[in-house]
Design a protein around this motif. Structure first.
Motif, PDB file in Angstrom:
ATOM      1  N   TYR A 196       3.668  -9.744  82.018  1.00  0.00           N
ATOM      2  CA  TYR A 196       4.397 -10.563  82.972  1.00  0.00           C
ATOM      3  C   TYR A 196       3.847 -11.985  83.067  1.00  0.00           C
ATOM      4  CZ  TYR A 196       6.545  -6.249  84.700  1.00  0.00           C
ATOM      5  OH  TYR A 196       7.238  -5.074  84.812  1.00  0.00           O
TER       6      TYR A 196
ATOM      7  N   PRO B 261       2.091 -13.999  80.821  1.00  0.00           N
ATOM      8  CA  PRO B 261       2.483 -14.913  79.735  1.00  0.00           C
ATOM      9  C   PRO B 261       3.985 -15.214  79.747  1.00  0.00           C
ATOM     10  CG  PRO B 261       1.048 -13.206  78.897  1.00  0.00           C
ATOM     11  CD  PRO B 261       1.390 -12.814  80.286  1.00  0.00           C
ATOM     12  N   ALA B 262       4.782 -14.186  80.040  1.00  0.00           N
ATOM     13  CA  ALA B 262       6.226 -14.413  80.087  1.00  0.00           C
ATOM     14  C   ALA B 262       6.577 -15.417  81.168  1.00  0.00           C
ATOM     15  CB  ALA B 262       6.948 -13.098  80.329  1.00  0.00           C
TER      16      ALA B 262
ATOM     17  N   LEU C 253       4.612 -17.754  82.344  1.00  0.00           N
ATOM     18  CA  LEU C 253       4.156 -19.088  81.931  1.00  0.00           C
ATOM     19  C   LEU C 253       5.143 -19.718  80.936  1.00  0.00           C
ATOM     20  CD1 LEU C 253       0.330 -18.408  81.549  1.00  0.00           C
ATOM     21  CD2 LEU C 253       1.444 -19.813  83.305  1.00  0.00           C
ATOM     22  N   ILE C 254       5.666 -18.897  80.009  1.00  0.00           N
ATOM     23  CA  ILE C 254       6.628 -19.415  79.018  1.00  0.00           C
ATOM     24  C   ILE C 254       7.891 -19.903  79.716  1.00  0.00           C
ATOM     25  CG2 ILE C 254       8.162 -18.732  77.131  1.00  0.00           C
ATOM     26  CD1 ILE C 254       5.871 -16.833  76.235  1.00  0.00           C
ATOM     27  N   ILE C 255       8.371 -19.086  80.678  1.00  0.00           N
ATOM     28  CA  ILE C 255       9.585 -19.482  81.401  1.00  0.00           C
ATOM     29  C   ILE C 255       9.349 -20.755  82.197  1.00  0.00           C
ATOM     30  CG2 ILE C 255      11.158 -18.783  83.255  1.00  0.00           C
ATOM     31  CD1 ILE C 255      10.719 -15.875  82.270  1.00  0.00           C
TER      32      ILE C 255
ATOM     33  N   GLY D 100       7.079 -23.031  81.607  1.00  0.00           N
ATOM     34  CA  GLY D 100       6.948 -24.152  80.657  1.00  0.00           C
ATOM     35  C   GLY D 100       8.299 -24.622  80.154  1.00  0.00           C
ATOM     36  N   GLY D 101       9.189 -23.653  79.860  1.00  0.00           N
ATOM     37  CA  GLY D 101      10.524 -24.002  79.392  1.00  0.00           C
ATOM     38  C   GLY D 101      11.293 -24.807  80.413  1.00  0.00           C
TER      39      GLY D 101
END
Length: 521
Positions: A497, A499-500, A502-504, A506-507
């Motif tokens: 959860y 990393p996911a 953080l990616i969202i 960041g996006g």
């Protein structure tokens, strides 16, 4: 009909061979009169031995006593307990003992009981005798030696044993006293029922206690002194069950019946005690003004007659009332005055109870050190007085002190001690309370498995004590804990959860920056 058949028929009719007593009587009649008489004497105590037989038959030699006891042991209705102790089967002993009571008052029976009273009062003579069995046997034979004096002693011992939480011994004392039921007075029989009701109350057997008390209240010939006590006991029972209106009615009825008591000293003592009980009921139902008036009235009456114990009880109750009002310093002073009164009478038993309350008052004021010291003083006094229930309650309070100070190990130790003492006296309700608290301690330490174990046991004991509402509340608490446990996200899920996320995030951030740049262009 032949002579043989006629003889056999008359033999059957004479002895009623289908009953244990009749069969034994047939055996008894085959012995010599002297031996049969010695055997009947052996049925007065619950156990007999060569030494006891020599006591019952002065002048009988040791060798002869051993020989006769060994002969008696050959009978089917006699069994051997220890190397030199023997007992009749209960049916046969009851049959023989009733024969003695049918002749009551019989000088030989009274003399035998007087000798047995002295024998059991002198200490552990017989093999395997302990202090409890000696005391029970002494009281039993004292009733046989002098019914009225012995019954007074029975009541005194019952009060003492009950005060120490030894309810099993109280049961035994009442059971053996009932063997004399046919020669007791109506008042004495009613008093035994009263003591049975008190024991039922101690064991939280509310319906049994209520049935016994109502049975006594319905007795039109009940003496006013005893009826007053019965009504007070019913009031205390209703108070314990939070039936305030019924409790108040019983206490007021007791004050009315008290007017018929001719013993003025007893009437005065009961009067200020009943007013105090009534005040405690008003206090616990939240009517503090009425409670305070009654408690101060009880205190004034006790002071007027110079009763240190009466004043001590009133000050102790006032201390608890002041705690309810949030007046910690006034509560502390009231408990200290109670202790001063009890010291004058050297009443260490009640002092242990008041030290416990004083400790709680100090804790209300967040005076942890003084509170802990007072509770330890209570423990010392209760241990020396043999107050098992009191020890359990104070250890339970000490557990809460340690819990509030985040001293988990000390709290667990005190809680386990409390549980041990409540188990000794068979107090299921308080056992359940301690188990519930121990479970909460383990839950706060994230040890949910141990918490659930204590709570499962607590529910069982709440149900055994007929405390269904507490059992249901704890079941709901367990359900909430299990739901929270099920909803908890495992560590590996967090690894996905985070990393996911953080990616969202960041996006979204890049998208916003892009929008800003496009807008500026």
């Amino acid at each position: 009909m032949s002579q043989v058949l006629q003889g056999f028929t008359s033999f059957l009719q004479k002895y009623e061979l289908d009953s244990p007593g009749g069969l034994f009587q047939a055996s008894l009649d085959q012995m010599s009169p002297e031996l049969a008489h010695h055997l009947r004497l052996c049925a007065i105590p619950h156990l007999f031995s060569p030494r006891i037989l020599m006591l019952l038959v002065p002048g009988l030699s040791k060798e002869k006593a051993i020989e006769e006891c060994n002969f008696f042991n050959e009978l089917p209705s006699v069994r051997q307990y220890a190397s030199s102790l023997f007992a009749f089967g209960e049916d046969v002993r009851s049959y023989l003992f009733k024969q003695w009571l049918a002749e009551y008052p019989n000088e030989e029976f009274i003399t035998a009981n007087r000798r047995l009273t002295d024998h059991f009062a002198s200490g552990p003579i017989e093999e395997g005798a302990d202090a409890d069995s000696l005391r029970i046997n002494r009281v039993f034979h004292e009733i046989g030696a002098d019914r009225d004096k012995g019954f007074e002693d029975l009541e005194s011992v019952l009060r003492d044993r009950r005060q120490h939480g030894l309810l099993g011994e109280c049961d035994t004392l009442i059971r053996v006293a009932r063997e004399y039921e046919s020669v007791l007075t109506d008042s004495q029989r009613a008093t035994l029922v009263y003591h049975e009701a008190k024991l039922a109350t101690d064991r939280w057997r509310w319906e049994e206690a209520r049935r016994l008390l109502d049975q006594l209240i319905a007795n039109p010939s009940l003496a006013p002194e005893l009826k007053t006590k019965v009504l007070v006991r019913k009031g205390l029972l209703d108070h314990e069950n939070r039936k305030w209106s019924s409790a108040i009615k019983s206490f007021k009825d007791a004050l009315d019946v008290l007017k018929q008591v001719h013993d003025q000293e007893l009437a005065t003592r009961l009067d200020y005690r009943i007013k105090l009980d009534l005040g405690i009921t008003y206090r616990d139902m939240g009517e503090l003004h009425s409670a305070k008036e009654l408690m101060f009235e009880s205190l004034r009456q006790a002071r007027r007659v110079g009763s240190n114990s009466g004043m001590a009880l009133a000050y102790n109750s006032l201390g608890t009332l002041f705690r309810k009002e949030g007046e910690g310093s006034a509560a502390i002073k009231a408990y200290q005055r109670s202790l001063d009164m009890l010291k004058k009478d050297d009443d260490s038993y009640r002092m242990g109870q008041v030290w416990n309350n004083l400790g709680l008052a100090f804790l209300d004021e967040r005076q942890w050190k003084k509170g802990e010291e007072a509770l330890h003083e209570s423990l010392d006094l209760k241990a020396s007085a043999g107050d098992t229930i009191g020890l359990a309650k104070t250890y339970n309070n000490l557990m809460q002190v340690y819990r509030k100070q985040q001293l988990r190990d000390e709290a667990l130790g005190a809680g386990k001690k409390a549980l041990q003492y409540f188990q000794e006296v068979g107090d299921y309700y308080d056992m359940a309370l301690v188990m519930r608290n121990l479970g909460r301690l383990h839950r706060s330490a994230k040890d949910n498995a141990a918490a659930l174990k204590y709570w499962d046991d607590a529910i069982k004991y709440f149900e055994r004590a007929d405390a269904q509402s507490e059992a249901q509340a704890l079941k709901e608490e367990i359900t909430f804990l299990k739901v929270r446990k099920k909803r908890r996200i495992p560590w590996w899920a967090w690894c996905l959860y985070i990393p996911a996320g953080l990616i969202i995030f960041g996006g979204l951030l890049l998208f916003l920056l892009g929008v800003i740049l496009v807008t500026r262009l």
